[in-house]
Each structure stands twice: as C-alpha cells, then as structure tokens.
Design an enzyme around this catalytic site. Sequence first.
Site, short mmCIF file in Angstrom:
data_model
loop_
_atom_site.label_atom_id
_atom_site.label_comp_id
_atom_site.label_asym_id
_atom_site.label_seq_id
_atom_site.Cartn_x
_atom_site.Cartn_y
_atom_site.Cartn_z
N THR A 45 11.98 9.15 -16.07
CA THR A 45 12.21 9.40 -15.25
C THR A 45 13.62 9.96 -15.72
OG1 THR A 45 11.36 7.08 -15.19
CG2 THR A 45 12.52 7.57 -13.28
N LYS A 91 9.94 -2.50 -9.88
CA LYS A 91 11.54 -2.01 -10.86
C LYS A 91 13.15 -2.07 -10.11
CE LYS A 91 8.36 1.25 -13.44
NZ LYS A 91 7.65 2.82 -13.82
N SER A 105 10.15 11.44 -9.89
CA SER A 105 11.20 11.17 -9.68
C SER A 105 11.85 11.03 -8.41
CB SER A 105 11.98 10.38 -11.20
OG SER A 105 13.07 9.33 -10.78
N ALA A 161 0.70 -1.13 -0.19
CA ALA A 161 -0.06 0.29 0.42
C ALA A 161 0.85 1.28 0.27
CB ALA A 161 -1.01 -0.14 1.20
N LYS A 174 16.16 1.65 -15.73
CA LYS A 174 16.17 3.21 -15.62
C LYS A 174 15.99 4.49 -15.24
CE LYS A 174 12.16 3.40 -14.47
NZ LYS A 174 11.12 4.36 -13.64
N1 LIG Z 1 6.15 5.31 -7.15
C1 LIG Z 1 5.69 5.10 -8.88
O1 LIG Z 1 5.10 6.61 -8.47
C2 LIG Z 1 5.67 4.09 -9.34
C3 LIG Z 1 6.69 3.10 -8.46
N2 LIG Z 1 6.23 1.75 -8.93
C4 LIG Z 1 7.38 1.01 -8.29
O2 LIG Z 1 6.81 0.06 -7.36
C5 LIG Z 1 7.66 0.10 -5.95
C6 LIG Z 1 7.23 0.19 -4.92
O3 LIG Z 1 6.48 2.11 -4.99
P1 LIG Z 1 6.26 2.97 -4.57
O4 LIG Z 1 4.75 1.75 -4.28
O5 LIG Z 1 6.70 3.53 -4.99
O6 LIG Z 1 6.82 2.63 -2.70
P2 LIG Z 1 6.81 2.84 -1.45
O7 LIG Z 1 7.83 3.58 -0.60
O8 LIG Z 1 5.19 4.59 -1.83
O9 LIG Z 1 5.93 1.89 -0.83
C7 LIG Z 1 6.34 0.67 -0.59
C8 LIG Z 1 5.15 -0.09 0.27
O10 LIG Z 1 5.57 -1.65 -0.09
C9 LIG Z 1 5.76 -2.14 1.49
N3 LIG Z 1 7.08 -2.50 1.94
C10 LIG Z 1 7.89 -2.24 1.79
N4 LIG Z 1 9.69 -2.94 2.56
C11 LIG Z 1 8.40 -4.05 3.35
C12 LIG Z 1 8.56 -4.91 3.31
N5 LIG Z 1 9.45 -5.27 3.75
N6 LIG Z 1 7.70 -6.48 3.30
C13 LIG Z 1 6.61 -5.52 2.98
N7 LIG Z 1 5.99 -4.50 2.94
C14 LIG Z 1 6.52 -4.14 2.44
C15 LIG Z 1 5.57 -0.25 2.01
O11 LIG Z 1 4.88 -0.40 3.21
P3 LIG Z 1 5.22 0.74 3.67
O12 LIG Z 1 3.67 1.62 4.15
O13 LIG Z 1 3.86 0.04 5.83
O14 LIG Z 1 6.51 0.70 4.55
C16 LIG Z 1 4.93 0.09 1.51
O15 LIG Z 1 3.54 0.08 0.80
C17 LIG Z 1 9.21 0.55 -6.53
O16 LIG Z 1 10.21 -1.05 -7.21
C18 LIG Z 1 8.81 1.03 -7.74
O17 LIG Z 1 10.09 1.24 -8.68
C19 LIG Z 1 6.64 1.59 -10.63
C20 LIG Z 1 6.01 2.44 -10.77
C21 LIG Z 1 6.14 4.03 -10.08
O1 LIG Z 2 8.81 4.22 -11.78
C1 LIG Z 2 8.39 5.51 -11.80
C2 LIG Z 2 8.06 5.85 -12.70
O2 LIG Z 2 7.76 5.42 -14.78
C3 LIG Z 2 8.86 6.26 -10.26
O3 LIG Z 2 9.72 6.38 -10.43
P1 LIG Z 2 11.29 6.69 -9.54
O4 LIG Z 2 11.00 5.56 -8.77
O5 LIG Z 2 12.23 7.23 -9.81
O6 LIG Z 2 10.36 8.05 -8.68
#
Ligand SMILES: NC(=O)C1=CN([C@@H]2O[C@H](COP(=O)(O)OP(=O)(O)OC[C@H]3O[C@@H](n4cnc5c(N)ncnc54)[C@H](OP(=O)(O)O)[C@@H]3O)[C@@H](O)[C@H]2O)C=CC1
Ligand SMILES: O=C(CO)COP(=O)(O)O
Length: 328
Positions: A250, A110, A256, A13, A193
Amino acid sequence: MSAPATTVAVVGAGAWGTALANVAAEATGATVPLIGRDAGRMAEVERTRVNAARLPHAPLQPGVRATAEMASLSDAEIVLLVVPTQTLRGVAAEIGPHLAEGAVLVACCKGVERGALALPHAVLGETLPGRAVALLSGPSFADDVARGLPTAVTLACAHEAVAERVAEALATRSFRPYRSTDVVGVALGGAAKNVLAIAAGVVEGRGLGASAVAALIARGFAELARLGAALGARPETLSGLSGLGDLVLTATSPKSRNFSLGLALGRGEPPPQKLAEGAATAAALVSLASAHDVEMPISSAVAEVVADRLTVSDAIERLLARPLRAEG
Ligand SMILES: NC(=O)C1=CN([C@@H]2O[C@H](COP(=O)(O)OP(=O)(O)OC[C@H]3O[C@@H](n4cnc5c(N)ncnc54)[C@H](OP(=O)(O)O)[C@@H]3O)[C@@H](O)[C@H]2O)C=CC1
Ligand SMILES: O=C(CO)COP(=O)(O)O
C-alpha cells in the site's frame, strides 16, 4: 459422494466485496449472494453481470447473485462483511436477524472504529455476541484479485479450526489465505498500514526521494511494532502478510487509494474523492496507541494533516526535528 460446498455470502458490494464474491463463487462452486444497499444499482449489476461503478473491469462469476435482499444471507455458513470500518457496527446490527445459526462472520475491512476505538473483530463481537468472528486481511488490491493474479492474505480467527475452515473454503489456485490465530495482530497491521500509506504518498508526492520512502516504511513499521507489542500481537504476525506485506504494497503503489490521497496532499493537489480508510481511521489509531502509552509520530502527523490541523510542510518539519533515538 462429495461433501456439499460451503455456502458463502458477501455483504457490501464495493470493489473488494465484488472481488471476494467472485473468489468465493470460484472456490466453492456454489451460489454466492453479493448484497449491496442500493436495490436499483444491485439489479443493474445482476442484469449486466458487472459492478460498473466499483469494479468495472471484472465480470461477475456465474455463481454470484447481486441483490439488495439481506434475507439472501440466511443460508450462508460464512458471511464476509466488506464495508468501510466506520459503518461496520451498523451493518452488523442490520444483518443480525438474517444470520443462520452458527454462521461465521468475517470482517474484511481495515481500520479502527472512531469513538469506541474498536478493531473490526471487536465491533462484530460486541454487536453480534456469541458468534465466531474472523478477519481477512493482507496485501490484495481488489483489481489484482479480480484479474486472477496470485494473492496471499491472512485469515485470522481465535479458533484455529474456524480459521482453517474459512481459509480452505475461500482458497483458489491464485487466492491463498494463510491462517492465523493472532486476530489483534492482523487487525492492527491492516489499520496502521492504511495510515502509513498516506504518509508514504506524501513523501513520494513531495519528491523527497526513494530513500525517504524506504525510511518512512521502516519507521512506520516500528510504530506498528510498538503498538502491536503493547496490545499483545505476535511479532511474526506484524512482519507477515497482513502487516509488513500489506504496508509494502500500500505504501508503494498508486493503485492504493490511501497512497493516492497522500500523493495528492504531497503535490498540493485536490484529494481524490475515493474512500481512504487511513484518513477515516488515523485519529482513532493514534488515540488507541496513546491509550496504551505508545507514540506514533508518523501516524499522528497523518491524522493532523487529514484533519486540516497541520500543513504537509509543517508535518514534515515536525518529523525531521524529532530527537534522534535508538532504533526500534
Ligand atoms: N479495494 C481494495 O482493494 C481493498 C479494500 N479493503 C478494505 O475493504 C473495505 C471496503 O473497501 P472497498 O470495497 O474497496 O470500498 P468501496 O468504497 O468500493 O465499497 C464500500 C462498500 O460499502 C458500502 N457502504 C458504504 N457505507 C455504507 C453504509 N453506511 N452502510 C452500508 N454499506 C455501506 C458501499 O455501498 P455503496 O456502493 O452503496 O456506496 C460499498 O458497497 C475497506 O475497509 C478497505 O480498506 C481491503 C483489501 C483490499
Ligand atoms: O488494502 C488494500 C490492499 O491490501 C487496498 O488499499 P487502499 O484502500 O489504500 O486502496
């Protein structure tokens, strides 16, 4: 009578998981569990209908149910895993006992797993063998998706029919998943990337100019193309949404986290405390490349800078001193 809606659940989440849960609820019209690990925080998200800590400007769609109960994914036909790459293996093991028979797993992270040097789909394949595994990747900031801005991503699965089913289940008017069977190409693009975006941020932060940023993107893409060729990725995947598309996004936007980390490093400021997958994954990406005799000089420099083994100035000098070579 119309067919029942596909059921989707989201594990993780954070910003991206929350945005994708909203997309899935809009696309399917069905209830979408958004499963986080902190019960207190998830109860608060459910009560307030906003994930204030991670995606504060986007109210939850009415169909999203914020919860910390893993058992709530037991009806899901499609499970999106949206946690950092380095935690994916542990989270996959945790959800295993709760999965419905035939549930498709979609890694939405990613990166490259440290140690095993495994790409996200391989982590899922090893941890939960026998299940259909897909990847969702591409140029898409959670904030843009949550605002309903037009976004195109790639949905990759080795089985084309599965890729098509998942892409159709998640599509909305503004969120457009294109399908692919080139899972390796999509995974490599997403991993590389993030690392290259840190380098682009450094170049920007140092004030090296727009020409240098463009050169960095093009030479960074050449690194990705060499690695992709060595691992059997298709060139059109690398130049598509999940490769060049996401690299351009990115590596040029302060939205980003990876680019922002690079900006801070380039300016000599303290790095922001937010997750930057590129920093967590750079050394693993370079080790993966080196295991296939592929040189990635820009990514190597990033790996050493984020590990505090090389200063930004020395990294720039090292890259500028490299012998001239044929393009490609
Ligand atoms: N943000 C973006 O725009 C985009 C992100 N991504 C990719 O999505 C992935 C997640 O990114 P994002 O959602 O932004 O990151 P966030 O830091 O916002 O969220 C990460 C989530 O993973 C949970 N988490 C972290 N560590 C653990 C663990 N050890 N066990 C279980 N859950 C865990 C966190 O829980 P808690 O909240 O409790 O800390 C949180 O819910 C990354 O790989 C990123 O590259 C891809 C496209 C777009
Ligand atoms: O993957 C992403 C956009 O496609 C988000 O990039 P960042 O994790 O660098 O914020």
